[in-house]
Design a protein around this motif. Structure first.
Motif, PDB file in Angstrom:
ATOM      1  N   ASN A 251       0.837  -1.198   0.000  1.00 14.80           N
ATOM      2  CA  ASN A 251       0.000   0.000   0.000  1.00 14.80           C
ATOM      3  C   ASN A 251       0.874   1.252   0.000  1.00 14.80           C
ATOM      4  O   ASN A 251       0.664   2.202  -0.745  1.00 14.80           O
ATOM      5  CB  ASN A 251      -0.887   0.016   1.250  1.00 14.80           C
ATOM      6  CG  ASN A 251      -2.313  -0.404   0.969  1.00 14.80           C
ATOM      7  OD1 ASN A 251      -2.709  -0.549  -0.175  1.00 14.80           O
ATOM      8  ND2 ASN A 251      -3.079  -0.598   2.011  1.00 14.80           N
ATOM      9  N   LEU A 252       1.841   1.246   0.892  1.00 14.80           N
ATOM     10  CA  LEU A 252       2.708   2.408   1.096  1.00 14.80           C
ATOM     11  C   LEU A 252       3.525   2.736  -0.152  1.00 14.80           C
ATOM     12  O   LEU A 252       3.779   3.903  -0.451  1.00 14.80           O
ATOM     13  CB  LEU A 252       3.609   2.099   2.293  1.00 14.80           C
ATOM     14  CG  LEU A 252       4.535   3.140   2.857  1.00 14.80           C
ATOM     15  CD1 LEU A 252       4.676   2.933   4.368  1.00 14.80           C
ATOM     16  CD2 LEU A 252       5.919   3.016   2.224  1.00 14.80           C
ATOM     17  N   MET A 253       3.927   1.702  -0.909  1.00 12.11           N
ATOM     18  CA  MET A 253       4.772   1.905  -2.087  1.00 12.11           C
ATOM     19  C   MET A 253       3.982   2.042  -3.384  1.00 12.11           C
ATOM     20  O   MET A 253       4.569   2.282  -4.440  1.00 12.11           O
ATOM     21  CB  MET A 253       5.754   0.728  -2.220  1.00 12.11           C
ATOM     22  CG  MET A 253       6.807   0.660  -1.136  1.00 12.11           C
ATOM     23  SD  MET A 253       7.904   2.111  -1.125  1.00 12.11           S
ATOM     24  CE  MET A 253       8.708   1.967  -2.723  1.00 12.11           C
ATOM     25  N   ASN A 254       2.668   1.916  -3.340  1.00 14.91           N
ATOM     26  CA  ASN A 254       1.853   1.933  -4.553  1.00 14.91           C
ATOM     27  C   ASN A 254       1.987   3.277  -5.278  1.00 14.91           C
ATOM     28  O   ASN A 254       1.589   4.321  -4.751  1.00 14.91           O
ATOM     29  CB  ASN A 254       0.388   1.689  -4.187  1.00 14.91           C
ATOM     30  CG  ASN A 254      -0.475   1.430  -5.401  1.00 14.91           C
ATOM     31  OD1 ASN A 254      -0.209   1.907  -6.493  1.00 14.91           O
ATOM     32  ND2 ASN A 254      -1.539   0.671  -5.205  1.00 14.91           N
ATOM     33  N   PRO A 255       2.533   3.284  -6.496  1.00 13.07           N
ATOM     34  CA  PRO A 255       2.747   4.557  -7.209  1.00 13.07           C
ATOM     35  C   PRO A 255       1.457   5.196  -7.702  1.00 13.07           C
ATOM     36  O   PRO A 255       1.466   6.352  -8.127  1.00 13.07           O
ATOM     37  CB  PRO A 255       3.635   4.143  -8.388  1.00 13.07           C
ATOM     38  CG  PRO A 255       3.280   2.712  -8.641  1.00 13.07           C
ATOM     39  CD  PRO A 255       3.000   2.126  -7.289  1.00 13.07           C
ATOM     40  N   GLN A 256       0.342   4.457  -7.635  1.00 17.24           N
ATOM     41  CA  GLN A 256      -0.920   5.004  -8.121  1.00 17.24           C
ATOM     42  C   GLN A 256      -1.608   5.905  -7.101  1.00 17.24           C
ATOM     43  O   GLN A 256      -2.569   6.587  -7.437  1.00 17.24           O
ATOM     44  CB  GLN A 256      -1.847   3.864  -8.543  1.00 17.24           C
ATOM     45  CG  GLN A 256      -1.312   3.087  -9.751  1.00 17.24           C
ATOM     46  CD  GLN A 256      -2.247   1.977 -10.173  1.00 17.24           C
ATOM     47  OE1 GLN A 256      -2.690   1.176  -9.360  1.00 17.24           O
ATOM     48  NE2 GLN A 256      -2.547   1.927 -11.459  1.00 17.24           N
TER      49      GLN A 256
END
Length: 290
Positions: A251-256
């Motif tokens: 979740n934390l790294m999601n680029p969207q």
């Protein structure tokens, strides 16, 4: 970490605790194997970390009784252990400590070798194993929730600034998130609801989820995500816990996602003032799109 940091007093204390836990059998053996792993850590996600200090075998953590619906921190408190930061790894099937370590070493490498933990306990029932990792509770001195939320934002953006392995998923560096006040208010509302009603879930008692909650506040979204945590004493500890958990890390790294809000609330009725953290990610809907 230099060997000189491991004092003879710590070694003596570890030996004493080990003697007290001799009856724990394979459960204690798994704890010793995890300490061996921490002394010679493998490459987690392709990057070999520095050796971590050995975890102390805490008898109270070996006496924790887990129940469905009971928060891990509350189960630990019932056993007489107050945790500031805790994690659990479970596996079913291994018949001995060596096989149990082999089953959890790769998927939970970062968690097992994390320097944030100080204590360990292992629960075993036949071929069911649960590893409990914890740091003892310390009374937090926290800023107001908006300041704590912005501290979380800064830590998250620092994490997103470089590639990261979240369990089996590899993420490239992602653009920084920006603070959104509506998402912050939604995070605050959910943290307060959990603290006041003493539960831990993404759904509130009325059944609403993060998407419904931010929608009620007027945020028109195209994508929504949420991380929650309980019992962690600082914003930094909350972010560290999310990074160590593959799903939360993803979740934390999601680029969207482009925006974020975060907040905490305190359950003043609990023995140690339990903290509930909520982090809401979202991307606003573009005008003209449904």
């Amino acid at each position: 970490m230099p060997d000189s940091l491991f004092s003879t007093a710590l070694i003596a204390a570890t030996l004493l605790i080990a003697a007290q836990l001799a009856h724990a059998g394979d459960a204690a053996d798994l704890a010793y194997l995890i300490n061996d792993l921490r002394a010679n850590p493998p490459a987690c996600g392709g990057q070999r970390g520095a050796p971590a200090a050995p975890l102390q075998l805490q008898q109270r953590l070996f006496e924790v009784r887990l129940e469905r619906g009971l928060l891990l921190e509350n189960a630990m408190q019932r056993a007489g252990y107050r945790a500031e930061y805790a994690g659990a790894v479970s596996v079913r099937g291994p018949l001995d400590a060596g096989a149990a370590l082999a089953a959890i070493e790769r998927p939970y490498c970062a968690l097992l070798t994390s320097s944030r933990f100080a204590d360990i306990g292992v629960l075993q029932d036949g071929d069911d194993w649960v590893v409990l990792l914890a740091a003892p509770y310390q009374t937090p001195l926290l800023a107001d929730w908006p300041d704590a939320g912005h501290t979380i934002l800064a830590a998250v953006n620092a994490a997103r600034a470089r590639p990261r392995q979240c369990g089996a998923r590899a993420f490239k560096a992602a653009p920084p998130l920006t603070w959104n006040e509506v998402l912050g208010q939604a995070a605050l509302g959910h943290s307060r609801d959990m603290a006041e009603q003493v539960y831990f879930d993404h759904h509130e008692r009325d059944g609403s989820d993060a998407a419904e909650r931010i929608g009620r506040l007027g945020y028109r979204w195209s994508r929504v995500g949420e991380n929650i945590a309980s019992g962690l004493g600082t914003p930094q500890a909350a972010v560290a816990g999310w990074i160590d958990s593959p799903g939360h890390c993803a979740n934390l790294m999601n680029p969207q996602y482009t925006q974020m809000g975060a907040a905490y609330a305190v359950n003043r009725a609990s023995e140690n003032g339990t903290l509930y953290w909520t982090q809401v990610f979202a991307t606003p809907k573009e005008d003209g799109k449904r």
